[in-house]
Design a protein around this motif. Structure first.
Motif, mmCIF file in Angstrom:
data_model
loop_
_atom_site.group_PDB
_atom_site.id
_atom_site.type_symbol
_atom_site.label_atom_id
_atom_site.label_comp_id
_atom_site.label_asym_id
_atom_site.label_seq_id
_atom_site.Cartn_x
_atom_site.Cartn_y
_atom_site.Cartn_z
ATOM 1 N N GLY A 9 -45.758 6.514 88.689
ATOM 2 C CA GLY A 9 -44.373 6.521 89.119
ATOM 3 C C GLY A 9 -43.963 7.793 89.818
ATOM 4 N N CYS A 10 -44.905 8.586 90.305
ATOM 5 C CA CYS A 10 -44.553 9.910 90.769
ATOM 6 C C CYS A 10 -45.473 10.380 91.892
ATOM 7 C CB CYS A 10 -44.641 10.852 89.575
ATOM 8 S SG CYS A 10 -43.751 12.361 89.780
ATOM 9 N N GLN A 11 -45.461 9.715 93.020
ATOM 10 C CA GLN A 11 -46.324 10.103 94.127
ATOM 11 C C GLN A 11 -45.468 10.478 95.330
ATOM 12 O OE1 GLN A 11 -49.712 10.454 94.270
ATOM 13 N NE2 GLN A 11 -49.241 11.332 96.245
ATOM 14 N N PRO A 12 -45.382 11.773 95.665
ATOM 15 C CA PRO A 12 -44.581 12.172 96.824
ATOM 16 C C PRO A 12 -45.148 11.597 98.118
ATOM 17 C CG PRO A 12 -45.180 14.075 95.481
ATOM 18 C CD PRO A 12 -45.958 12.900 94.976
ATOM 19 N N ALA A 13 -44.254 11.318 99.059
ATOM 20 C CA ALA A 13 -44.698 10.902 100.384
ATOM 21 C C ALA A 13 -45.466 12.059 101.019
ATOM 22 C CB ALA A 13 -43.483 10.519 101.229
ATOM 23 N N PRO A 14 -46.429 11.785 101.906
ATOM 24 C CA PRO A 14 -47.285 12.835 102.458
ATOM 25 C C PRO A 14 -46.533 14.026 103.028
ATOM 26 C CG PRO A 14 -48.115 10.685 103.061
ATOM 27 C CD PRO A 14 -46.803 10.471 102.361
ATOM 28 N N ARG A 15 -45.426 13.831 103.736
ATOM 29 C CA ARG A 15 -44.703 14.956 104.333
ATOM 30 C C ARG A 15 -44.000 15.816 103.297
ATOM 31 N NH1 ARG A 15 -41.268 10.571 105.682
ATOM 32 N NH2 ARG A 15 -39.216 10.823 104.787
ATOM 33 N N ASP A 16 -43.994 15.364 102.064
ATOM 34 C CA ASP A 16 -43.250 16.065 101.023
ATOM 35 C C ASP A 16 -44.152 16.665 99.952
ATOM 36 O OD1 ASP A 16 -40.197 15.108 99.317
ATOM 37 O OD2 ASP A 16 -40.640 16.783 100.612
ATOM 38 N N LEU A 17 -45.438 16.764 100.193
ATOM 39 C CA LEU A 17 -46.360 17.231 99.159
ATOM 40 C C LEU A 17 -46.030 18.634 98.673
ATOM 41 C CD1 LEU A 17 -49.767 15.826 100.394
ATOM 42 C CD2 LEU A 17 -48.438 15.097 98.414
ATOM 43 N N ALA A 18 -45.508 19.482 99.548
ATOM 44 C CA ALA A 18 -45.201 20.859 99.150
ATOM 45 C C ALA A 18 -44.025 20.921 98.188
ATOM 46 C CB ALA A 18 -44.909 21.706 100.384
ATOM 47 N N ARG A 19 -43.210 19.872 98.121
ATOM 48 C CA ARG A 19 -42.022 19.887 97.261
ATOM 49 C C ARG A 19 -42.198 18.997 96.048
ATOM 50 N NH1 ARG A 19 -37.131 18.324 100.611
ATOM 51 N NH2 ARG A 19 -36.211 18.599 98.579
ATOM 52 N N ARG A 20 -43.409 18.818 95.592
ATOM 53 C CA ARG A 20 -43.689 17.969 94.434
ATOM 54 C C ARG A 20 -42.834 18.419 93.251
ATOM 55 N NH1 ARG A 20 -49.579 16.069 93.266
ATOM 56 N NH2 ARG A 20 -49.212 15.848 95.462
ATOM 57 N N GLY A 21 -42.150 17.482 92.640
ATOM 58 C CA GLY A 21 -41.265 17.811 91.528
ATOM 59 C C GLY A 21 -42.015 18.307 90.304
ATOM 60 N N PRO A 22 -41.418 19.236 89.561
ATOM 61 C CA PRO A 22 -42.091 19.802 88.395
ATOM 62 C C PRO A 22 -42.312 18.807 87.268
ATOM 63 C CG PRO A 22 -39.826 20.522 88.474
ATOM 64 C CD PRO A 22 -40.091 19.787 89.757
ATOM 65 N N THR A 23 -41.522 17.748 87.213
ATOM 66 C CA THR A 23 -41.714 16.764 86.145
ATOM 67 C C THR A 23 -42.901 15.858 86.424
ATOM 68 O OG1 THR A 23 -40.132 15.235 87.145
ATOM 69 C CG2 THR A 23 -39.273 16.763 85.488
ATOM 70 N N CYS A 24 -43.351 15.782 87.690
ATOM 71 C CA CYS A 24 -44.491 14.927 88.040
ATOM 72 C C CYS A 24 -45.759 15.345 87.308
ATOM 73 C CB CYS A 24 -44.737 14.950 89.544
ATOM 74 S SG CYS A 24 -43.535 13.977 90.463
ATOM 75 N N ARG A 25 -45.883 16.623 87.041
ATOM 76 C CA ARG A 25 -47.071 17.114 86.326
ATOM 77 C C ARG A 25 -47.233 16.388 84.990
ATOM 78 N NH1 ARG A 25 -47.223 23.355 84.915
ATOM 79 N NH2 ARG A 25 -46.753 23.323 87.116
ATOM 80 N N TYR A 26 -46.139 15.931 84.430
ATOM 81 C CA TYR A 26 -46.168 15.268 83.125
ATOM 82 C C TYR A 26 -46.012 13.749 83.261
ATOM 83 C CZ TYR A 26 -45.684 20.074 81.899
ATOM 84 O OH TYR A 26 -45.906 21.424 81.812
ATOM 85 N N GLY A 27 -46.152 13.236 84.484
ATOM 86 C CA GLY A 27 -46.054 11.798 84.716
ATOM 87 C C GLY A 27 -44.642 11.268 84.647
ATOM 88 N N LEU A 28 -43.654 12.146 84.848
ATOM 89 C CA LEU A 28 -42.251 11.756 84.765
ATOM 90 C C LEU A 28 -41.592 11.795 86.130
ATOM 91 C CD1 LEU A 28 -41.047 13.894 81.703
ATOM 92 C CD2 LEU A 28 -41.717 11.483 81.699
ATOM 93 N N THR A 29 -40.811 10.790 86.432
ATOM 94 C CA THR A 29 -39.894 10.876 87.559
ATOM 95 C C THR A 29 -38.649 11.596 87.041
ATOM 96 O OG1 THR A 29 -38.775 8.811 87.004
ATOM 97 C CG2 THR A 29 -40.712 8.641 88.453
#
Length: 146
Positions: A9-29
């Motif tokens: 549930g947490c895959q940034p679009a390619p143009r946004d990889l640098a802004r990956r959200g910190p909650t994604c590391r834990y599998g959270l949106t």
């Protein structure tokens, strides 16, 4: 942030990889994070599904979907509401609480920087006074503020 949905549930679009959200590391949106936060703050870590939907400004079907998603990952469970046999409650699991605990520092830092990164201490003190006064006014008028 524009995102696509992946298995976690947490895959940034390619143009946004640098802004990956910190909650994604834990599998959270961010939606998952907020749902877990609401459950963590609730009495006995439980909320009626309808109350959870209202707090998240979700339809009943949307909250059912979100809670089912967190249930599949072991972060929450649903249980019958003992006060209303027709309803059910969402319950935060120990794994959900631990995931929230681990995700919170990164989430807080990601919010702090864009919202408070350019505000000096005097400005922040002013904002705090304004919001404290608003909260006290709401409490005096009998409105719930938490």
């Amino acid at each position: 942030m524009v995102s696509t949905i992946s298995a976690n549930g947490c895959q940034p679009a390619p143009r946004d990889l640098a802004r990956r959200g910190p909650t994604c590391r834990y599998g959270l949106t961010l939606t998952d994070y907020y749902l877990l936060l609401l459950l963590a703050e609730a009495r006995r870590h439980r909320l009626r599904m309808s109350e959870l939907a209202d707090r998240m400004v979700f339809s009943r079907s949307r909250i059912t979907y979100r809670v089912s998603s967190t249930t599949k990952r072991g972060l929450a469970v649903r249980e019958p509401d003992p006060d209303d046999g027709r309803g059910s409650r969402a319950v935060l699991t120990a794994a959900g609480l631990e995931t929230l605990r681990r995700a919170t520092p990164g989430h807080a830092a990601s919010v702090r920087k864009p919202f408070f990164g350019r505000i000096n201490d005097d400005e922040l003190a002013c904002i705090e006074r304004v919001f404290t006064r608003l909260r006290e006014s709401l409490q005096r008028n009998g409105r719930k503020t938490t």
